[in-house]
Design a protein around this motif. Structure first.
Motif, PDB file in Angstrom:
ATOM      1  N   GLU A 139       0.825  -1.213   0.000  1.00 54.34           N
ATOM      2  CA  GLU A 139       0.000   0.000   0.000  1.00 54.34           C
ATOM      3  C   GLU A 139       0.857   1.260   0.000  1.00 54.34           C
ATOM      4  O   GLU A 139       0.584   2.207  -0.744  1.00 54.34           O
ATOM      5  CB  GLU A 139      -0.934   0.002   1.208  1.00 54.34           C
ATOM      6  CG  GLU A 139      -2.038  -1.026   1.131  1.00 54.34           C
ATOM      7  CD  GLU A 139      -2.881  -1.080   2.391  1.00 54.34           C
ATOM      8  OE1 GLU A 139      -2.652  -0.255   3.310  1.00 54.34           O
ATOM      9  OE2 GLU A 139      -3.774  -1.945   2.461  1.00 54.34           O
ATOM     10  N   VAL A 140       1.897   1.267   0.827  1.00 45.47           N
ATOM     11  CA  VAL A 140       2.776   2.438   0.883  1.00 45.47           C
ATOM     12  C   VAL A 140       3.481   2.632  -0.459  1.00 45.47           C
ATOM     13  O   VAL A 140       3.566   3.756  -0.974  1.00 45.47           O
ATOM     14  CB  VAL A 140       3.799   2.292   2.034  1.00 45.47           C
ATOM     15  CG1 VAL A 140       4.872   3.354   1.954  1.00 45.47           C
ATOM     16  CG2 VAL A 140       3.089   2.354   3.377  1.00 45.47           C
ATOM     17  N   ASN A 141       3.976   1.549  -1.043  1.00 45.96           N
ATOM     18  CA  ASN A 141       4.653   1.649  -2.338  1.00 45.96           C
ATOM     19  C   ASN A 141       3.706   2.103  -3.436  1.00 45.96           C
ATOM     20  O   ASN A 141       4.079   2.905  -4.299  1.00 45.96           O
ATOM     21  CB  ASN A 141       5.283   0.299  -2.716  1.00 45.96           C
ATOM     22  CG  ASN A 141       6.454  -0.057  -1.838  1.00 45.96           C
ATOM     23  OD1 ASN A 141       7.037   0.793  -1.180  1.00 45.96           O
ATOM     24  ND2 ASN A 141       6.797  -1.323  -1.808  1.00 45.96           N
ATOM     25  N   LEU A 142       2.476   1.593  -3.416  1.00 46.47           N
ATOM     26  CA  LEU A 142       1.495   2.007  -4.420  1.00 46.47           C
ATOM     27  C   LEU A 142       1.183   3.493  -4.284  1.00 46.47           C
ATOM     28  O   LEU A 142       1.131   4.228  -5.280  1.00 46.47           O
ATOM     29  CB  LEU A 142       0.219   1.174  -4.284  1.00 46.47           C
ATOM     30  CG  LEU A 142      -0.899   1.489  -5.268  1.00 46.47           C
ATOM     31  CD1 LEU A 142      -0.434   1.269  -6.707  1.00 46.47           C
ATOM     32  CD2 LEU A 142      -2.118   0.622  -4.969  1.00 46.47           C
ATOM     33  N   LYS A 143       0.998   3.949  -3.055  1.00 51.86           N
ATOM     34  CA  LYS A 143       0.725   5.374  -2.843  1.00 51.86           C
ATOM     35  C   LYS A 143       1.908   6.220  -3.305  1.00 51.86           C
ATOM     36  O   LYS A 143       1.734   7.249  -3.956  1.00 51.86           O
ATOM     37  CB  LYS A 143       0.413   5.667  -1.382  1.00 51.86           C
ATOM     38  CG  LYS A 143       0.041   7.129  -1.179  1.00 51.86           C
ATOM     39  CD  LYS A 143      -0.397   7.423   0.229  1.00 51.86           C
ATOM     40  CE  LYS A 143      -0.882   8.856   0.290  1.00 51.86           C
ATOM     41  NZ  LYS A 143      -0.179   9.675   1.196  1.00 51.86           N
ATOM     42  N   ALA A 144       3.121   5.775  -2.988  1.00 50.05           N
ATOM     43  CA  ALA A 144       4.313   6.515  -3.423  1.00 50.05           C
ATOM     44  C   ALA A 144       4.385   6.564  -4.946  1.00 50.05           C
ATOM     45  O   ALA A 144       4.709   7.609  -5.530  1.00 50.05           O
ATOM     46  CB  ALA A 144       5.569   5.863  -2.843  1.00 50.05           C
ATOM     47  N   GLU A 145       4.069   5.449  -5.596  1.00 49.99           N
ATOM     48  CA  GLU A 145       4.095   5.429  -7.057  1.00 49.99           C
ATOM     49  C   GLU A 145       3.065   6.393  -7.643  1.00 49.99           C
ATOM     50  O   GLU A 145       3.354   7.127  -8.591  1.00 49.99           O
ATOM     51  CB  GLU A 145       3.813   4.007  -7.551  1.00 49.99           C
ATOM     52  CG  GLU A 145       3.845   3.884  -9.060  1.00 49.99           C
ATOM     53  CD  GLU A 145       3.568   2.468  -9.531  1.00 49.99           C
ATOM     54  OE1 GLU A 145       3.285   2.321 -10.736  1.00 49.99           O
ATOM     55  OE2 GLU A 145       3.649   1.528  -8.718  1.00 49.99           O
ATOM     56  N   ILE A 146       1.873   6.415  -7.056  1.00 51.65           N
ATOM     57  CA  ILE A 146       0.834   7.321  -7.541  1.00 51.65           C
ATOM     58  C   ILE A 146       1.262   8.771  -7.339  1.00 51.65           C
ATOM     59  O   ILE A 146       1.108   9.609  -8.243  1.00 51.65           O
ATOM     60  CB  ILE A 146      -0.504   7.027  -6.830  1.00 51.65           C
ATOM     61  CG1 ILE A 146      -1.033   5.670  -7.276  1.00 51.65           C
ATOM     62  CG2 ILE A 146      -1.522   8.124  -7.108  1.00 51.65           C
ATOM     63  CD1 ILE A 146      -2.191   5.166  -6.440  1.00 51.65           C
TER      64      ILE A 146
END
Length: 185
Positions: A139-146
């Motif tokens: 979730e943290v990585n996905l948010k960072a990517e977005i």
């Protein structure tokens, strides 16, 4: 970004349909829109977690069973058993567990048969914690990517605007130069 629905943002940023996003991905998109923190401290959650007596006991046994203290003390007990039965008691003529130490083998088998499931219980609990941590990391990585994609879009917009300004200035400069050059007829 005001006025953009989560569905529109998801379509633009993730290049996919909002309906095809998982619940976790939707939660991340909502956090992005709300500018909310999504990271958490898993160690803080571990301290507030309520565990049963069996779980606590399994964790402590697994921790002790996998330590150098256990290994060295276990080797000392084995060596003591062998010395006691081979040298000391044998001199008096009778031993309670003569070589090949069948009673010792029985105790070792019982210890292994009890210790293995307890360690597996502890490992299963650790595996659940690891899966939870991995889901959080996703979730943290996905948010960072977005967020990074949004920054790239903003930079692209700024760069495009800057190019338009430069082209406009160049056109104006060309017009000034044309006005300065005398017309030759």
């Amino acid at each position: 970004m005001s006025g953009i629905t989560p569905q529109e943002l998801a379509k633009r940023v993730l290049r996919t349909e909002w309906e095809h996003l998982s619940a976790r991905e939707r939660r991340v998109m909502d956090a992005v829109l709300d500018r909310a923190m999504i990271s958490r401290n898993p160690d803080a959650e571990a301290t507030t977690e309520v565990r049963s007596f069996g779980e606590v006991l399994a964790d402590k046994i697994a921790m002790f069973g996998g330590s150098w203290t256990f290994i060295l003390s276990f080797l000392a007990v084995l060596a003591g058993w062998v010395v006691l039965n081979t040298i000391i008691v044998a001199k008096r003529g009778s031993t309670f567990d003569p070589y090949p130490y069948i009673l010792l083998n029985l105790f070792l088998s019982m210890l292994a048969s009890l210790q293995a499931p307890v360690i597996m219980m502890s490992q299963n609990r650790q595996a659940l914690k690891d899966r939870s941590d991995a889901a959080h990391d996703y979730e943290v990585n996905l948010k960072a990517e977005i967020e990074i994609r949004q920054l790239h879009e903003k930079l692209d917009d700024i760069r495009e605007k800057r190019w338009e300004d430069l082209v406009q200035m160049q056109k104006e400069q060309i017009e000034y130069l044309k006005a300065m050059v005398p017309k030759q007829a």
